[in-house]
Design a protein around this motif. Sequence first.
Motif, short mmCIF file in Angstrom:
data_model
loop_
_atom_site.label_atom_id
_atom_site.label_comp_id
_atom_site.label_asym_id
_atom_site.label_seq_id
_atom_site.Cartn_x
_atom_site.Cartn_y
_atom_site.Cartn_z
N THR A 111 0.84 -1.08 0.09
CA THR A 111 0.16 -0.10 0.06
C THR A 111 0.92 1.26 0.01
O THR A 111 0.39 2.35 0.17
N ASP A 178 -5.85 0.81 3.40
CA ASP A 178 -5.90 -0.93 2.92
C ASP A 178 -7.12 -0.98 1.83
O ASP A 178 -7.32 -1.37 1.00
N ALA A 179 -8.22 0.01 2.13
CA ALA A 179 -9.45 -0.05 1.50
C ALA A 179 -9.37 0.61 0.19
O ALA A 179 -9.94 -0.06 -0.78
N ALA A 182 -7.18 -1.67 -2.05
CA ALA A 182 -8.00 -2.91 -2.39
C ALA A 182 -8.91 -2.63 -3.61
O ALA A 182 -9.43 -3.58 -4.30
#
Length: 183
Positions: A111, A178-179, A182
């Motif tokens: 990330t 992270d979201a 993704a």
Amino acid sequence: PLLLAAAGAAAATARSPRSLSSLGTASWSVRNANGSVTADATVPGSVHVDLLRAGVLRHGDMLHGDNDVRYRWVALEQWTYTAKFDAHTELAAFDAGTHRHVLVFDGLDTTVRSVALNGAALKLYADGHYVDDHDDGADTGTQAPATAAASNQFVRYSANVDDALRASNVLEVHFESDAAAAA
């Protein structure tokens, strides 16, 4: 979780690389994008462990009970790890005309969105290839990127810091949430 493995500065010739400094022992801190959460950090490490140590996450281990839900906000934040360090006299004495100053990361979470030394965006290389957001494994040229994404946590990344290295330095490693990573 966000992960930042030890970074080190090295000066190298084409024939004899020498590691001169480990930044794993530098003074590291971590903060969220708006600066409302800050903590001392340890590298290598992760943001969850750093926030636990600092008392920001007050309900204990994230795998206990429903803490994964309580701590979900951590994964939704963007985080920046910052190290302040002085270049050793020996490192600063190398002539950039005959030696390269290289920052080496022995592992970066995927990330990572950008890395900057003293405000200058760094180009990340993995196995001699420039890495960008649209990495196809080929060297994409010499223009400095707006972002320098890591695409494999188990690859050693490096960046030439000849133009950015000073006697006193600030290294910033910016992580996307992270979201968002993704998506």
